[in-house]
Design a protein around this motif. Structure first.
Motif, short mmCIF file in Angstrom:
data_model
loop_
_atom_site.label_atom_id
_atom_site.label_comp_id
_atom_site.label_asym_id
_atom_site.label_seq_id
_atom_site.Cartn_x
_atom_site.Cartn_y
_atom_site.Cartn_z
N UNK A 403 -129.09 26.99 32.55
CA UNK A 403 -127.79 27.62 32.37
C UNK A 403 -127.55 27.97 30.90
N UNK A 404 -127.06 29.18 30.67
CA UNK A 404 -126.67 29.66 29.33
C UNK A 404 -127.84 29.65 28.35
N UNK A 424 -145.07 26.22 42.29
CA UNK A 424 -145.49 25.04 43.06
C UNK A 424 -144.47 24.67 44.13
N UNK A 425 -143.33 25.37 44.17
CA UNK A 425 -142.35 25.12 45.22
C UNK A 425 -141.04 24.53 44.77
N UNK A 426 -140.84 24.30 43.48
CA UNK A 426 -139.57 23.75 43.01
C UNK A 426 -138.46 24.78 43.18
N UNK A 427 -137.25 24.31 43.48
CA UNK A 427 -136.09 25.19 43.55
C UNK A 427 -135.61 25.46 42.13
N UNK A 428 -135.77 26.69 41.68
CA UNK A 428 -135.38 27.08 40.33
C UNK A 428 -134.09 27.88 40.40
N UNK A 429 -133.04 27.36 39.79
CA UNK A 429 -131.73 28.00 39.78
C UNK A 429 -131.44 28.46 38.37
N UNK A 430 -131.20 29.73 38.19
CA UNK A 430 -130.92 30.29 36.87
C UNK A 430 -129.50 30.82 36.86
N UNK A 431 -128.67 30.28 35.97
CA UNK A 431 -127.28 30.70 35.84
C UNK A 431 -127.06 31.30 34.46
N UNK A 432 -126.55 32.52 34.42
CA UNK A 432 -126.33 33.17 33.13
C UNK A 432 -125.37 34.33 33.25
N UNK A 433 -124.85 34.74 32.11
CA UNK A 433 -123.93 35.88 32.08
C UNK A 433 -124.67 37.20 32.09
N UNK A 434 -125.98 37.16 31.86
CA UNK A 434 -126.80 38.38 31.83
C UNK A 434 -128.18 38.05 32.39
N UNK A 435 -128.93 39.05 32.81
CA UNK A 435 -130.27 38.79 33.35
C UNK A 435 -131.23 38.29 32.27
N UNK A 436 -132.15 37.41 32.66
CA UNK A 436 -133.22 36.96 31.79
C UNK A 436 -134.54 37.01 32.56
N UNK A 448 -122.30 34.72 36.08
CA UNK A 448 -120.92 34.42 35.71
C UNK A 448 -120.52 35.22 34.49
N UNK A 449 -119.25 35.24 34.16
CA UNK A 449 -118.78 35.85 32.92
C UNK A 449 -118.78 34.80 31.83
#
Length: 830
Positions: A403-404, A424-436, A448-449
């Motif tokens: 995040x961020x 390998x199968x891990x749940x990867x969650x990416x949270x950000x105000x813009x794409x990376x 999010x804003x």
């Protein structure tokens, strides 16, 4: 654990996990099968045929499905009519492999003769000479002489720049595709490929600028010939002339392990000179890879602009003086001011120096502040990663939240390793105000804003995203994009609450990881050195201001103005920075390549670095300068050796307890086996013989620990508010990290000048329209009381109401805040 498979290789029995390839099974028992295209970190392709071996398998009775036995009661082994590629063949029970026979030797000889049909045979001038797999394998397995005439060889272009960092010699390429596959599979930068056909086949770059990848240097390590070379090492030295020295990268919080190759050069008066930087294997940290910043941004240590003599202010000028005079002037200044001593330390300062600086300040009744724009390191000390953690262990059933933060730009090796965990199968969650770049591999993307970071964590706490509560292991990486120190502190507190609520702390592969901007920021937090809520006020009210490895005046005009109010300023630095120019006494410090010490990574792994080159004659380590100043003030501070300081540190700081330099230097067997004599297997990466480091224990692992208080549930009021920004005609200026920044230790590297972040402001088209700005048009921007002309770049992926600008791009912007943008009508001179 699945049952292991047992087979025999050259008469030796070995048991390995299912799915293991024959070439790797042989490696585990010390049998080397020669390869060119195969690499243990990449998928096998079986292109070069150098790994041909004779493989026999038990004969199976079709009726019973059981092995057919011979007269001695052993399974009958049936060998195929042809040889098999060891790099694409998985092991099976009862398999018999023969790697040394006349049949195998003849095949290897033929393969090598074929590869040499169009090879230039320019070994005497080739940069790879001395560490060339083709040369070595030809000597070991190839023909004694060639049957092909040199004039009939295919002649292609030599010394072709794929970009400004990597050169290609097309004649030497054997089309193993290692470089292409690395960029596709590992770096996710499909910028290299093959062009033409047959004997004219050649590597080309598909990107503009050429070879546009931040991991390009790794291709030169794994290239089995001299086809790819780095711009800094090309024609610079021969491998046998080089002396390897172990070090660490100091450009980001990952802590990549390095081997620095040095050589004495007559042109430099017989001094040791850095010729290249190579990876040193640490499968817990950077595996065998480096980003190009870590590989090429080393020239600052040998820069002609380094500070080489102490300086003291005489009127309006700084003049060079002796060490005795400078130390006396500093001691007199501290005694005469009468006010509180305030020390400001940067995150690139090693643990030993931070510890000594704190002791000096504590003894004088002062305080030490950390120069950083992020908070939360104290929480990382409580619920950060613990001993036994390794990102390589994360996979199916585990969860990772980022995040961020833009890991591709801020911590590239973490980006590589989290991408691999997702594979390998891990749940990867990416949270950000813009794409990376990391979102490409995410199982969930949360947009999010700016200012809504805590709302995202609240949704996790409310159970909206079950991956975290259901995960076996969970790790949170948090950054500071769009927030100041107070905002990131609140985010770290929220993330800590989430980890505690879901039980993901106090055990390996669980916890909080901060994406700091510097190599040892977490080390400062572990030693009790924290940032200030109001740094400008602290600087202004200081009697003596002592600044080490930080440049507040260059970072922020507000801080530069506050420094003017300090009575006396002492600076320890590598270069004459804006902060050093304001000092009354300046001490020339040694670069980390010139000394030894330790860094603590964002994963809380403490690692040793060692001297690489001889220090400039009049420079001294930061800890020694502090101790010598302490002696002038009558204060007993240890300054003889970093090992002695670390011993005191480990006694005083509970998380370091039990550590010493000997333990940090311990190693253990690692897989894959690389860095030995068989350079064809893993490339020219170096074996780690100098220490894998140790992860600190977390406060949450100690008896009697109590979880920290919960956070307030909202961001501080001064953070991004789109409605307010619109009403006031402002845009939220967000400093973003770019890998190739204009930092003190990056700009001296001329190799990276074309890649340095440009001073430009990126806007969503709707935001630009609101300010009457067009793509490429210069915009008027006011920073620290000065006006700057900054070109506009439109980007539809960015959030509306925000303006992104590279941090450390030559403009004084260090924290997010509301600003006005106007089209430039007349030229602005800042």
């Amino acid at each position: 654990m699945p049952k292991e498979i047992t087979l025999t290789i050259d008469g030796q029995t070995v048991s390995v996990p299912p799915g293991t390839l024959v070439v790797d099974a042989a490696k585990k028992i010390g049998i080397d099968i020669p390869v060119f295209c195969y690499h243990p970190k990449m998928e096998p392709v079986g292109m070069c045929r150098m790994c041909l071996v004779d493989i026999g398998r038990p004969m199976i009775d079709r009726a019973s499905g059981q092995p057919v036995m011979d007269e001695n009661g052993n399974p009958r082994i049936q060998f195929g009519p042809k040889l098999d590629t060891a790099c694409t063949t998985p092991v099976t029970d009862g398999m018999v492999v023969i790697t040394q026979s006349q049949k195998v030797a003849s095949a290897r000889k033929d393969v090598l003769e074929f590869l040499l049909t169009s090879h230039p045979l320019d070994c005497p001038i080739c940069d790879k000479g001395g560490e060339c797999p083709l040369q070595n394998l030809t000597m070991g397995y190839g023909p004694a002489e060639s049957r092909f005439i040199f004039e009939e060889k295919m002649h292609l272009a030599k010394h072709v720049p794929l970009g400004e960092l990597i050169y290609l010699d097309r004649e030497r390429c054997i089309q193993c595709a290692r470089c292409v596959r690395f960029e596709n599979e590992i770096a996710d930068d499909p910028v290299l490929g093959f062009s033409q056909r047959g004997r004219a086949l050649q590597i080309v770059t598909f990107s503009q600028p050429g070879f546009d990848s931040i991991f390009s240097g790794n291709t030169t390590d794994i290239c089995p010939v001299g086809a790819l070379t780095t711009a800094d090492f090309r024609f610079g030295a021969r491998p046998w002339e080089l002396k390897p020295a172990a070090s660490l990268c100091n450009h980001c919080p990952v802590g990549c392990n390095l081997t620095v190759n040095v050589r004495r050069e007559a042109a430099q008066g017989g001094k040791l000179v850095i010729k290249r930087v190579m990876p040193r294997q640490n499968e817990n940290v950077n595996e065998i890879w480096l980003c190009d910043k870590g590989r090429f941004a080393y020239h600052y240590a040998e820069s002609p602009n380094r500070l080489t003599r102490p300086m003291v202010r005489r009127g309006d000028e700084l003049v060079t003086v002796s060490w005795e005079e400078a130390l006396a002037a500093a001691a007199d200044g501290i005694r005469s001011t009468g006010g509180e001593l305030v020390a400001l330390a940067g995150g690139r300062l090693p643990n030993e120096d931070l510890f000594t600086l704190r002791r000096l300040a504590d003894t004088l009744g002062g305080k030490v502040l950390l120069s950083t724009c992020m908070g939360g390191g104290d929480l990382v000390s409580q619920v950060g990663l613990t001993p036994g953690s390794n990102l390589a262990d994360l996979g199916k059933g585990d969860a990772i939240l980022v995040i961020a933060a833009d890991l591709h730009q801020q911590a590239p090796l973490w980006w590589l390793r989290l991408k691999a965990a997702a594979k390998r199968g891990a749940s990867l969650i990416v949270a950000g105000a813009r794409p990376t770049r990391l979102e490409r591999f995410a199982t969930r993307v949360i947009r999010y804003r700016y200012g809504e970071e805590l709302d995202v964590i609240q949704q996790f706490l409310d159970g909206k995203f079950p991956e975290f509560s259901e995960a076996q292991n969970a790790v949170i990486f948090y950054g500071g994009e769009g927030m100041d120190m107070l905002g990131t502190s609140a985010l770290a507190q929220a993330c800590t609450g989430l980890l505690i609520q879901t039980g993901h702390f106090s055990r390996p592969n669980n916890g909080l990881v901060p994406v700091w901007l510097h190599a040892n920021t977490q080390g400062a937090w572990e030693l009790g050195i924290h940032p200030s809520g109001n740094l400008a006020r602290n600087l202004a009210e200081a009697g003596t201001l002592y600044i080490v490895a930080a440049d507040p005046a260059g970072d922020d005009p507000t801080l530069a103005e506050a420094m003017e109010k300090a009575s006396f300023i002492i600076v320890q630095e590598l270069f004459l920075t804006e902060t050093a120019r304001k000092a009354h006494v300046v001490f020339p410090a040694q670069a980390h390549f010139e000394r030894e010490g330790t860094f603590t990574s964002g994963e809380r792994r403490v690692q040793r670095f060692y001297p690489v080159i001889e220090p400039l004659p009049e420079t001294r380590p930061d800890y020694a300068i502090l101790a010598q100043l302490g002696e002038k003030l009558g204060l007993p501070l240890e300054g003889r050796a970093p090992a002695l300081i670390f011993r005191d540190l480990a006694t005083s700081v509970s998380s370091f307890r039990g550590l010493d330099y000997t333990r940090l230097a311990e190693t253990a067997p690692q897989w894959p086996i690389v860095g030995r004599g068989d350079l064809y297997y893993g490339g020219t990466t170096y074996e780690n013989r100098e220490g894998l480091g140790c992860t600190l224990s977390a406060a949450s692992q100690k008896e009697g620990w109590h979880p920290p208080a919960t956070w307030a549930g909202r961001m501080p009021e001064h953070t991004f508010d789109l409605d307010r920004m619109n009403a006031e005609g402002l845009v939220w200026l967000v400093p973003v990290v770019r890998l190739y920044d204009h930092g003190t230790t990056v700009t001296p590297s001329t190799l990276l000048r074309e890649r340095l972040a440009r001073a430009e402001v990126s806007l969503h088209p709707a935001t630009a329209e609101r300010f009457n700005l067009k793509d490429g048009q210069p915009a008027r921007l006011q920073l620290g009381g000065k006006e700057y002309s900054v070109p506009v770049r439109l980007d539809e992926t960015l959030p509306e109401g925000a303006a992104l600008i590279p941090r450390s791009c030559g403009l004084p912007v260090s924290s997010p805040h509301g600003v006005k943008l106007e089209p430039v009508i007349r030229e602005i001179v800042s």
